[in-house]
Motif scaffolding. Structure first.
Motif, mmCIF file in Angstrom:
data_model
loop_
_atom_site.group_PDB
_atom_site.id
_atom_site.type_symbol
_atom_site.label_atom_id
_atom_site.label_comp_id
_atom_site.label_asym_id
_atom_site.label_seq_id
_atom_site.Cartn_x
_atom_site.Cartn_y
_atom_site.Cartn_z
ATOM 1 N N VAL A 108 -3.216 -2.648 -22.226
ATOM 2 C CA VAL A 108 -2.636 -2.495 -21.205
ATOM 3 C C VAL A 108 -3.113 -1.289 -20.152
ATOM 4 C CG1 VAL A 108 -0.534 -2.453 -19.843
ATOM 5 C CG2 VAL A 108 -0.726 -4.247 -21.675
ATOM 6 N N LEU A 109 -3.103 -0.140 -21.021
ATOM 7 C CA LEU A 109 -3.613 1.223 -20.505
ATOM 8 C C LEU A 109 -4.920 0.869 -20.223
ATOM 9 C CD1 LEU A 109 -1.714 3.578 -22.991
ATOM 10 C CD2 LEU A 109 -1.499 3.428 -20.343
ATOM 11 N N TYR A 110 -5.684 0.424 -21.114
ATOM 12 C CA TYR A 110 -7.221 0.282 -20.546
ATOM 13 C C TYR A 110 -7.173 -0.295 -19.085
ATOM 14 C CZ TYR A 110 -12.281 -0.807 -20.904
ATOM 15 O OH TYR A 110 -13.405 -0.987 -20.863
ATOM 16 N N VAL A 111 -6.698 -1.553 -19.114
ATOM 17 C CA VAL A 111 -6.713 -2.481 -17.732
ATOM 18 C C VAL A 111 -6.191 -1.512 -16.597
ATOM 19 C CG1 VAL A 111 -6.051 -4.415 -16.701
ATOM 20 C CG2 VAL A 111 -6.765 -4.662 -19.113
ATOM 21 N N LEU A 112 -5.128 -0.849 -16.812
ATOM 22 C CA LEU A 112 -4.505 -0.167 -15.723
ATOM 23 C C LEU A 112 -5.574 0.947 -15.308
ATOM 24 C CD1 LEU A 112 -0.878 0.494 -16.836
ATOM 25 C CD2 LEU A 112 -1.711 -0.617 -14.876
ATOM 26 N N ASN A 113 -6.290 1.726 -16.139
ATOM 27 C CA ASN A 113 -7.168 2.579 -15.916
ATOM 28 C C ASN A 113 -8.506 1.972 -15.245
ATOM 29 O OD1 ASN A 113 -6.368 5.447 -16.624
ATOM 30 N ND2 ASN A 113 -5.508 4.109 -18.235
ATOM 31 N N HIS A 114 -8.868 0.818 -15.570
ATOM 32 C CA HIS A 114 -10.117 0.081 -15.501
ATOM 33 C C HIS A 114 -9.891 -0.116 -13.803
ATOM 34 C CE1 HIS A 114 -13.856 -2.126 -15.614
ATOM 35 N NE2 HIS A 114 -13.296 -3.067 -15.099
ATOM 36 N N THR A 115 -8.901 -0.792 -13.298
ATOM 37 C CA THR A 115 -8.639 -1.169 -12.140
ATOM 38 C C THR A 115 -7.788 -0.407 -11.337
ATOM 39 O OG1 THR A 115 -6.360 -2.193 -12.981
ATOM 40 C CG2 THR A 115 -8.490 -3.465 -13.410
ATOM 41 N N GLY A 116 -7.378 0.860 -11.929
ATOM 42 C CA GLY A 116 -6.500 1.494 -10.980
ATOM 43 C C GLY A 116 -5.102 0.933 -10.643
ATOM 44 N N GLY A 117 -4.737 0.111 -11.511
ATOM 45 C CA GLY A 117 -3.345 -0.723 -11.331
ATOM 46 C C GLY A 117 -2.290 0.094 -10.827
ATOM 47 N N THR A 118 -1.961 1.311 -11.557
ATOM 48 C CA THR A 118 -0.900 1.860 -11.257
ATOM 49 C C THR A 118 -0.526 2.236 -9.550
ATOM 50 O OG1 THR A 118 -2.075 4.210 -11.334
ATOM 51 C CG2 THR A 118 -0.753 3.284 -13.352
ATOM 52 N N THR A 119 -1.793 2.256 -8.664
ATOM 53 C CA THR A 119 -1.497 2.330 -7.306
ATOM 54 C C THR A 119 -0.788 1.071 -6.613
ATOM 55 O OG1 THR A 119 -3.544 1.286 -6.924
ATOM 56 C CG2 THR A 119 -3.661 3.782 -7.200
ATOM 57 N N ALA A 120 -0.552 0.208 -7.480
ATOM 58 C CA ALA A 120 0.083 -1.155 -6.679
ATOM 59 C C ALA A 120 1.576 -0.979 -6.750
ATOM 60 C CB ALA A 120 -0.300 -2.570 -7.444
ATOM 61 N N PHE A 121 2.018 -0.271 -7.668
ATOM 62 C CA PHE A 121 3.520 -0.030 -7.944
ATOM 63 C C PHE A 121 4.068 1.019 -6.992
ATOM 64 C CE2 PHE A 121 1.731 -2.190 -11.408
ATOM 65 C CZ PHE A 121 2.430 -3.305 -11.638
ATOM 66 N N THR A 122 4.889 0.729 -6.132
ATOM 67 C CA THR A 122 5.609 1.608 -5.376
ATOM 68 C C THR A 122 7.191 1.693 -5.576
ATOM 69 O OG1 THR A 122 5.688 0.057 -3.426
ATOM 70 C CG2 THR A 122 3.894 1.389 -3.918
ATOM 71 N N THR A 123 7.631 2.612 -4.807
ATOM 72 C CA THR A 123 9.323 2.766 -4.973
ATOM 73 C C THR A 123 9.754 1.566 -3.882
ATOM 74 O OG1 THR A 123 9.187 4.189 -2.985
ATOM 75 C CG2 THR A 123 8.997 5.245 -5.056
ATOM 76 N N ALA A 124 11.036 1.278 -3.788
ATOM 77 C CA ALA A 124 11.792 0.414 -3.050
ATOM 78 C C ALA A 124 11.344 0.783 -1.340
ATOM 79 C CB ALA A 124 13.267 0.297 -3.187
ATOM 80 N N ARG A 125 11.124 2.063 -1.153
ATOM 81 C CA ARG A 125 10.661 2.390 0.281
ATOM 82 C C ARG A 125 9.296 1.830 0.631
ATOM 83 N NH1 ARG A 125 13.865 7.803 1.465
ATOM 84 N NH2 ARG A 125 16.121 7.068 1.110
#
Length: 1019
Positions: free
Chosen positions: A600-617
């Protein structure tokens, strides 16, 4: 070499010669007698061949191809064989040298075969798109695929991809704007102010609409009370008088989905946002009541049926040793007594004499087994556990259910006080009895004249009226109340009693499109489904297609083998076993050995996936090491272990319970969809996956949809009648591209429910017990429903219960004579055709679910006349499918391979979710909330495998392995033997530690398999 434009068109679903011609398309590429007459008018052999090739190419490609070097060799040889040419490959090369002749022939064929340019046919296509989009929203990929199929069918030459995509955008936007305008015209200024208040989000608090969409879970009376209160609150908003019946249910659901998943902000105008909220309110008015009815169903089933049944079974199990011994003793004694009183036959004279028995001899006989008191006690013990002669096997369970009477006392006033229910004639007695219960339950006693004794079936009569009572006419009020509620629940499941204002628990027949909607929309709905108004036209086409299939199979049946089993069913070939190639075994040896968090960490870093998750606002999380937090939430929820199992006691801020709880709120449908798009984009950049069917599945929170528009199988067939949350999830796994459904009839019916966008699966994870039908007829009805709704139901041989063939006319097929003795009743189809069209259009419109359609078509498990007519339609297409399975190895392998593919996806998802290979644990409340993260973890595994398999293939090629692209595309991307999903999870990415494993040393040359394909020895 394909151009970039051609590659994009192929990825978008355009027909292409790149992957060869499927078996199912070859019949279209045969030259008819008329074609051959035209061809023979040409002078030279190479001209005849080129002209013939140009006739058949647009039938597959939807375009003329003037570059003869790009025509597949097998097609050229196929056409050359029909023309009797010795060396067609040389002749086609000669033909291609005359470019002017090639273009002239293309113009001639276009004119004579009725092909139209896209500009000439554009208006007809746009009219058809309006029909499709008028009654249901269609995604851009699915709409494009439908357009391609329609253009080929109408002999309109395919345009460039950009032209098609522009039409898709234009007409989807126009259709959505029309629905929005229709909804907005229905609200008053006062209602608009209410809508604006519902959308308003105050400081630190979600909007009222966000709070309203939170569903109530549970199976208790307080849960039901809360759910009913929620339904009342939604009804009190003041929109009950807004009539949205002229807006198709599927459009209403699509707009409501935007509002209820916080995607309403994506709509461009305030009008669109308000219309979406109105759609959400109208949907919530029904779904909130549906949720309450689901809780009521679970409450009655759990508290009054399943739990007492378990109690009774446990009690019987505890008593079994004594029960079994007493039963054996009583049986032996009875047999001995019967033998002693049996007539005796004199073997010499044949005279029959009565036995010489008396009380003394009988007593002596009994005492040879046991003391008479022991025998009496054994018999009484049996009567304790066995139902009486005038009772039934439910008596023990119903007796135990009376211990739940305190729950019943709380439930009945809740049901009666709100007057939610209406009835059809079969449910009249049960509902009337329910409404009289509160008065009876308050009484000290009642007589049999105060109750409806017609409801007392089986053991209820004994439990309510008893056998010996101080007052002969008195009744057991607790038993009567339980009897009434159980009967009410049975009628509710059958929809003889229904909840007015709900969707899933409404009156099925009343849900059919009303005449004022059906009459004006009839032609549009039928055009969207490509169904003719009259039965004669439909049956003529069906007769022609079924005859062509019978004739083809009959002409190719070999002499000698037994085709028909003794019970009259077609003997189907056995399924072929999957083959594991040398390359696949090599990949298994070389894939990196990793932990699931590392993947999971490899894919998150490979795709920049953390940028997709945001706060409720919608703002980015301001955390360091956000990738660790996101990965932990994905694994915790996706593996169904909870966040507590992935927190760290090592002092890591990224893995504290507080951090993980906050980050988990960022897992909303739109953010998960955003991450998934990043994974799909990363996968698209990997060359060998571009034509692989095992594509990543995009996730919208509770179900999967395949991202690949290539025309392959669509609905995942687990092939099991067991339905759990994961099975239901997998059966929703694929968005249709070529509108093809697979799986058992029960699974396909659930799939059609999902595709009709009518409702989510039952929250209890079980099917409605009211839908029961004979296996064969039920299967035929499902074939009919799916076919008329526009889907080709294509289960595997093992997933079909009845292999009998049916014919539609009197044609005799010599080799299949014994298999075609059963005729389809076309007169019955014609008689009920209008009713069938009304039902199918109601499903397509979203007004009726397929489950409710079965209720309309059956009665007490048997089809009514309309159901028999629809089953007759289904038999036409089931017979064609069976013949294709029997006759075409490619067709059969395709269905079986896709079934195995979905089972592999199902197995991987199950391993991730539960860490097991065996059956699922029982459904736990709240499990459905984890299905979105589970889908993301599954996709991450597939992407990780894809990346590293590509690296392995490149390394092997560099080492001299001959690996064709076609073989690389067949590699399984769903393998997981190299991933550890058990034990304590650790969230640290050691990217430098992930590497291809070096395989075991090759055997010495003399021991190697020198000629196997795909390795250096076979070059």
């Amino acid at each position: 070499m394909e151009s970039t434009e051609e590659e994009n068109e192929q990825l978008a679903g355009y027909p292409s010669f790149v992957d060869g011609i499927p078996e199912s398309d070859w019949p279209r590429l045969y030259l008819s007698e008329g074609d051959l007459q035209r061809v023979r008018k040409k002078r030279d052999p190479h001209t005849q061949l080129g002209y013939a090739v140009q006739i058949v190419v647009p039938r597959f490609l939807g375009r003329f191809r003037t570059d003869m070097s790009r025509i597949p060799k097998d097609l050229v040889e196929h056409i050359g064989g029909q023309l009797g040419l010795a060396d067609p490959l040389v002749e086609i090369q000669r033909y291609g040298e005359h470019s002017d002749t090639v273009r002239a022939h293309a113009r001639e064929i276009k004119r004579e075969d009725g092909w139209m340019s896209f500009d000439e046919g554009r208006r007809r296509l746009e009219e058809q798109m309006q029909h499709w989009l008028e009654n249901a929203p269609i995604g851009p990929k699915a709409l494009r695929a439908r357009m391609l199929g329609w253009l080929l069918e109408q002999r309109i030459l395919l345009p460039a991809l950009s032209t098609l995509d522009a039409l898709v955008r234009e007409h989807r936007n126009t259709a959505e704007d029309r629905i929005i305008a229709t909804l907005y015209r229905k609200v008053t200024p006062a209602q608009i102010r209410v809508i604006d208040q519902l959308m308003e989000a105050r400081e630190g608090r979600p909007s009222q609409l966000s709070q309203m969409r939170v569903r109530i879970n549970g199976d208790t009376v307080p849960s039901l009370e809360k759910a009913l209160k929620r339904a009342e609150d939604i009804a009190s908003l003041g929109f009950a008088d807004v009539d949205a019946s002229d807006v198709p249910e599927r459009w209403l659901a699509a707009l409501a989905d935007r509002a209820m998943t916080e995607r309403v902000t994506r709509l461009k105008t305030q009008t669109a946002k308000r219309a979406a909220v109105l759609a959400a309110i109208k949907r919530l008015e029904k779904s909130a009541l549906d949720d309450a009815m689901d809780i009521l169903d679970k409450l009655i089933t759990g508290k009054f049926i399943n739990k007492p049944k378990r109690w009774a079974e446990k009690e019987l199990l505890r008593a079994y040793p004594e029960f079994a011994a007493n039963g054996a003793l009583v049986a032996e004694v009875l047999l001995a007594v019967l033998k002693s009183v049996a007539e005796q036959v004199d073997t010499e004279t044949g005279e029959i004499n009565d036995p010489h028995t008396d009380t003394t001899s009988i007593r002596a006989l009994l005492e040879t087994f046991a003391d008479r008191q022991v025998l009496a006690n054994a018999a009484e013990s049996l009567l304790t556990y066995l139902p009486a002669r005038d009772s039934d096997t439910d008596e023990a369970r119903r007796t135990k259910a009376l211990e739940q009477y305190p729950v019943l006392r709380k439930l009945v006033p809740l049901l009666v006080g709100r007057r939610l229910f209406k009835e059809n004639p079969p449910g009249r007695r049960a509902l009337a009895a329910l409404y009289t219960l509160p008065r009876l339950m308050e009484a000290d006693h009642a007589g049999d004249g105060d109750i409806d004794t017609e409801l007392l079936k089986g053991s209820w009569r004994r439990l309510v009226l008893g056998t010996q009572r101080p007052e002969p006419r008195s009744v057991n009020l607790q038993a009567y109340a339980m009897c009434v509620v159980e009967t009410f629940h049975q009628r509710l499941c059958e929809r003889a009693i229904y909840a007015e204002g709900s969707s899933r628990w409404a009156n099925p027949k009343a849900a059919l499109l009303p005449p004022e909607t059906w009459a004006p929309k009839r032609l549009s709905l039928l055009a969207g489904l490509s169904l003719p108004v009259d039965a004669a036209t439909y049956l003529a086409r069906a007769r022609e297609e079924l005859h062509a299939t019978f004739a083809r199979v009959d002409s190719r049946v070999p002499e000698g083998p037994q085709l028909i089993s003794p019970n009259g069913q077609l003997v189907m070939p056995k399924a072929s076993a999957p083959h594991t190639s040398e390359l696949s075994r090599k990949v298994d040896e070389m894939l990196p050995s990793v932990e699931l968090p590392e993947v999971v960490l490899y894919v998150l870093n490979h795709t920049g996936g953390t940028t997709a998750f945001t706060t409720a606002r919608g703002e980015p999380f301001a955390y360091t090491e956000l990738d660790l937090s996101v990965a932990a939430v994905m694994v915790g929820h996706g593996c169904n272990v909870g966040l507590a199992a992935v927190t760290s006691d090592q002092g890591k801020d990224a893995l504290t319970p507080e951090r993980l709880e906050l980050v988990s709120r960022g897992f909303r449908p739109e953010t998960m969809e955003g991450f998934n798009k990043l994974m799909v984009g990363a996968e698209d950049s990997i060359p060998f996956t571009r034509h692989n069917e095992q594509r990543l599945a995009s996730v919208d929170g509770v179900r999967f949809t395949i991202s690949n528009p290539q025309p392959h199988l669509a609905i995942a067939p687990q092939g099991s009648t067991e339905i759990s949350w994961m099975t239901v999830l997998t059966e929703q796994a694929m968005q249709l591209s070529r509108r093809m459904v697979s799986g058992r009839a029960s699974a396909a019916l659930e799939a059609l429910s999902v595709l009709a966008a009518h409702r989510p699966p039952s929250r209890s994870g079980t099917r409605s017990p009211a839908i029961v039908a004979e296996a064969g007829t039920h299967e035929d009805i499902v074939f009919g429903l799916l076919t008329l709704c526009g889907y080709a139901y294509q289960p595997t041989t093992d997933q079909i219960a009845d292999h009998r063939l049916w014919r539609i006319d009197s044609t005799i097929y010599p080799h299949l004579r014994d298999a075609t003795r059963r005729s389809i009743n076309v007169d019955l189809i014609s008689e009920y055709w209008d009713d069938i069209l009304h039902l199918i259009a109601s499903i397509h419109h979203g007004a009726v679910s397929p489950d409710d359609a079965l209720r309309i078509l059956t009665h007490h498990g048997k089809p009514n006349q309309m159901g028999v007519a629809l089953a007759a339609v289904g038999r036409i297409w089931k017979t064609r499918h069976l013949l294709n399975l029997y006759d075409s190895p490619d067709y059969r392998r395709g269905v079986e391979a896709q079934s195995r593919l979905h089972q592999a996806r199902h197995k991987l998802a199950k391993r991730i979710c539960h860490g097991i290979d065996g059956p699922y644990p029982e459904y736990q409340p709240g499990m459905e909330n984890n299905l979105g993260p589970l889908g993301l973890v599954l996709n991450a595994v597939v992407l990780f495998n894809t990346i590293w398999i590509q690296k392995i293939v490149e390394k092997l090629r560099a080492q001299g392995w001959d690996i064709p692209d076609s073989e690389a595309r067949q590699l399984d991307l769903l393998r997981f033997g190299h991933i550890n999903m058990r034990g304590r999870f650790h969230f640290e990415l050691h990217a430098e530690g992930i590497a291809i494993r070096e395989p075991e040393p090759e055997p010495v040359l003399g021991e190697a398999i020198a000629d196997g394909p795909g390795h250096p020895g076979g070059r």
